[in-house]
Design an enzyme around this catalytic site. Structure first.
Site: not given
Ligand code: MIC
Ligand code: SF4
Length: 747
Positions: A636, A162, A638, A97-98, A450
């Site tokens: 995030s 995520d 990440r 999706d990203h 965000r």
């Protein structure tokens, strides 16, 4: 082999085990339990012996599922591959999706993404096939929406790579955002470790009316609790107002609990969840949940006397809730809509809105889009079109196809709305804005979650404000931020002026059912062991990992200070997204973005040279230290924000305070996350300092460390540092990373 679905047998088994574990914990605690505690303790690895002190201990938990999105799954799967385990131990899914960039609309953008990202998608697909992981193709939807539609269930526990994984809390799940290394633990069959959370109770009374929407509940709460207020806490909603909110509305609220830094947010099982499960072809799960409501709701004593059971109680009366707008640059700068016009003047925000955007994983439910449609239809009746570009990111193909069938999409398009791919797109900087000159100060409004600087379009001068989709639609029509949708008038093309009326309540479930997406999913084969995972040696986008070196047993002596970051330093500052997303599977290449967005405390400017300086130290065999401010690593999940520093040689990060996921990512990758025992010591750190950290040989849970700051003028400051490592985490540090520990255990 594990089925990927949350099948009735799978869920029934989980409820049985939860009940058994809870019986043990109840005996130990001898008091009523909140819903959060029921799900948490119902998933304990060691219910007999676990240390349960909220806010103090670490819990070892057994999540039921794992979900990963493409931008984080690459690194997670590269780590999993190192662990050399044949198959994921729990049902796991990957969602593409990203990586889809928004440029020209859904179809073209998706096919371009397929082309541009072929190598990465192939890697994810083959790795998923090999390790028994369900694979959702590009275009099928955004991870959180797809999880809600297919896999979430009341009382379940899930981790996802995520930070908005808590979206599944809308369906009563304990779903938490983690770094890839945590996902690897669970996929490898080990427990998930998390700080035992404090529990904040949010009591909802009344019922939403008029323009107020579920989004406004969480926008208001962001203002009350702030971006730090939920750190190591779970937000548990309760009270009569909770059941008046649709299941997808609850999803929106739980999703944005991430903006508070919360571990997750949960709602008790109720009729809205029952209906949503049935509408998404999971009636058997609804029946099962109905039989287990005692497991899926707090004990009655909790609601009767909440302050006894929650660390803090916030009450929100939905009936008087005013729509809110948050921003710019942080999700906790919240204002009721009636105060926005004055703020535009006072703060000199650009009044003209350059683009309005709705959708994303947070707000693209049937209810949201139907309310937006109501607003645009009022304008259409007066011949109006949107005054600004108006972009829609549907959360999933299921939702897109349903709103196309039922006409909402056509209505939005008829006032100028443009539908983007079912993907993250502009929410994560995957947005090519040709119309805007870089550096232009401008205002955008979104229904995303965000709004950190540069997040949406890579332009730090874009001021991003967040509101509910229906309010964003009204802004799109007016084109001005100072417009109050509740009161101000619009001028129709028919020459008449009119005021919008509040959108009517809309169903979250379509009368004719959802259009199910049957093509977006690829199940793994029963035996994937023969499937080869290709990573080309000269690939620019994927790189096999080399284990990080173990600790050499010595204190850190006179390491250079790479950067002292000032103010907000989110993961978007440490490892920016947008164009960098294409290197998420290549640690060396992505490290060229390390800390480039962070504001250097000595210059007040961003730090584009940080990676080059770090590489220089590395080539000299030197490690370095990074210093930061409050809530460092907010945002995030990440883990690149920890892996890049580790890769380039960061030994320790010293800050005033950390955000939960980032602190744990640093620990996992073998960097010491330290906090100033005295937060004012932050000011003692000077440009050019050489920093030493002593006491590492006796590093123990709770033990303070000492550091010295040797200044360029020859002076020295001695300061105390704290750390929150437990015994296991100290072992990660010593081994060089958590993965090195896992590898030694699975050999
Ligand atoms: C985000 O919303 O910031 C992201 C992009 O979804 C991230 C994940 C990532 O950086 O890949 C998140 O929230 O964890
Ligand atoms: Fe994607 Fe944005 Fe949701 Fe993150 S918050 S998952 S980038 S839509």
């Amino acid at each position: 082999m594990n089925a990927i679905e949350s099948s009735p047998e799978f869920v029934a088994q989980i409820y049985t085990e939860m009940a058994e574990r809870l019986a043990i914990v109840r005996k130990r605690l001898g008091r009523p339990l909140t819903l959060t505690e029921k799900i948490l303790f119902g998933h304990l690895d060691n219910p007999d012996t676990a240390d349960l002190r909220a806010g103090e201990s670490y819990l070892q938990l057994r999540p039921d599922r794992v979900a990963m999105q493409d931008a984080t799954a690459q690194m997670a799967l590269l780590q999993f591959a190192q662990a050399d385990i044949p198959r994921a131990a729990v049902p796991t899914t990957v969602h593409c999706d990203h990586l889809i960039q928004a440029r020209e609309g859904a179809e073209k953008d998706t096919s371009r993404a397929l082309d541009e990202n072929r190598e990465v998608y192939e890697f994810l697909r083959t790795a998923s096939n090999r390790y028994g992981i369900g694979f959702w193709k590009p275009g099928a939807g955004i991870i959180h929406q797809v999880v809600l539609e297919h896999y979430a269930f009341p009382g379940g526990m899930m981790i996802g790579t995520d930070s908005h994984t808590p979206n599944a809390g809308g369906l009563g799940m304990f779903a938490s955002g983690v770094g890839g290394a945590d996902a690897v633990d669970v996929m490898a069959g080990f427990p998930w470790e998390v700080k035992s959370p404090r529990i904040i109770g949010v009591k909802l009374t009344g019922k939403l009316v008029g323009w107020a929407s579920p989004k406004d509940v969480i926008l208001l709460l962001c203002g009350i609790l702030t971006v730090k207020g939920g750190t190591n806490a779970v937000i548990e909603y309760f009270g009569p107002g909770a059941s008046s909110i649709s299941c997808t509305g609850k999803g929106t609220i739980a999703n944005m609990g991430a903006e508070l830094g919360a571990t997750t947010s949960v709602f008790p099982f109720d009729a809205s969840m029952d209906l949503y499960l049935r509408a998404t072809e999971r009636a058997a799960l609804a029946d099962l949940a109905a039989k287990h409501t005692a497991l899926l709701t707090a004990d009655p004593e909790v609601e009767r006397d909440p302050s006894k059971y929650f660390a803090r109680v916030v009450t929100i009366d939905l009936s008087t809730l005013e729509p809110h707008l948050v921003g710019p640059h942080t999700p906790d700068l919240a204002r009721p809509i009636s105060e926005v016009a004055a703020a535009v003047v006072k703060e000199s925000y650009p009044d003209q809105i350059s683009v309005a955007l709705i959708g994303s994983c947070t707000n693209s439910s049937y209810e949201d889009i139907s309310r937006v449609t109501d607003v645009v239809q009022q304008a259409k009746a007066h011949g109006m079109k949107a005054a600004t570009p108006f972009l829609v990111s549907p959360g999933s193909e299921q939702i897109r196809a349903t709103i196309a069938r039922d006409g909402q999409l056509g209505e939005i398009e008829s006032v100028g709305g443009q539908v983007l791919a079912n993907a993250c797109g502009p929410c994560i900087g995957q947005w090519k804005r040709d119309e805007l000159k870089p550096g232009t100060r401008n205002t955008i409004v979104t229904s995303f979650n965000r709004n950190f600087p540069a997040r949406n379009d890579g332009n730090k001068d874009t001021l991003a404000f967040i509101a509910s989709p229906e309010i964003v639609a009204a802004y799109a029509l007016a084109g001005r931020l100072s417009f109050n949708p509740l009161k101000d008038t619009l001028q129709g093309r028919d020459g008449k002026t009119f005021t919008l009326t509040a959108p009517r309540p809309a169903p979250d479930l379509p009368a004719n059912g959802f259009v199910r997406d049957r093509d977006g999913y690829l199940a793994p084969p029963a035996d994937g062991s023969k499937i080869a995972i290709e990573v080309a040696k000269d690939s620019k986008r994927l790189q096999l990992l080399t284990p990080f070196a173990p600790w050499d047993g010595k204190d850190f002596v006179e390491l250079p200070l790479l950067l002292k970051a000032k103010g907000k330093c989110t993961t978007d500052h440490i490892s920016p997204a947008g164009p960098w997303l294409r290197f998420r599977g290549h640690l060396d290449n992505i490290s060229d973005n390390m800390l480039t967005g962070a504001i250097n405390a000595f210059t007040g400017e961003a730090s584009p040279s940080a990676p080059a300086t770090a590489r220089e130290y590395k080539s000299m065999g030197l490690r370095f230290i990074v210093v930061g401010d409050e809530n460092y690593g907010e945002g995030s999940s990440r883990e690149h924000a920890a892996m890049s520093p580790r890769f380039l040689g960061c030994a320790a990060v010293i800050v005033r305070s950390f955000a939960r996921i980032h602190e744990s990512n640093l620990k996992k990758q073998g960097i010491l996350p330290l906090t100033f025992a005295n937060p004012a010591d932050y000011d003692k750190v000077r440009e050019g300092d050489l920093i030493s950290v002593f006491g590492l040989a006796t590093l123990a849970p709770g033990a303070e460390l000492t550091a010295t700051l040797r200044h360029t003028d020859g002076g020295e400051d001695r300061i105390a540092l704290r750390q929150t490592l437990n015994a296991e985490q100290i072992a990660w540090f010593k081994a060089g990373s958590a993965l090195n520990v896992i590898k030694s255990q699975t050999k």
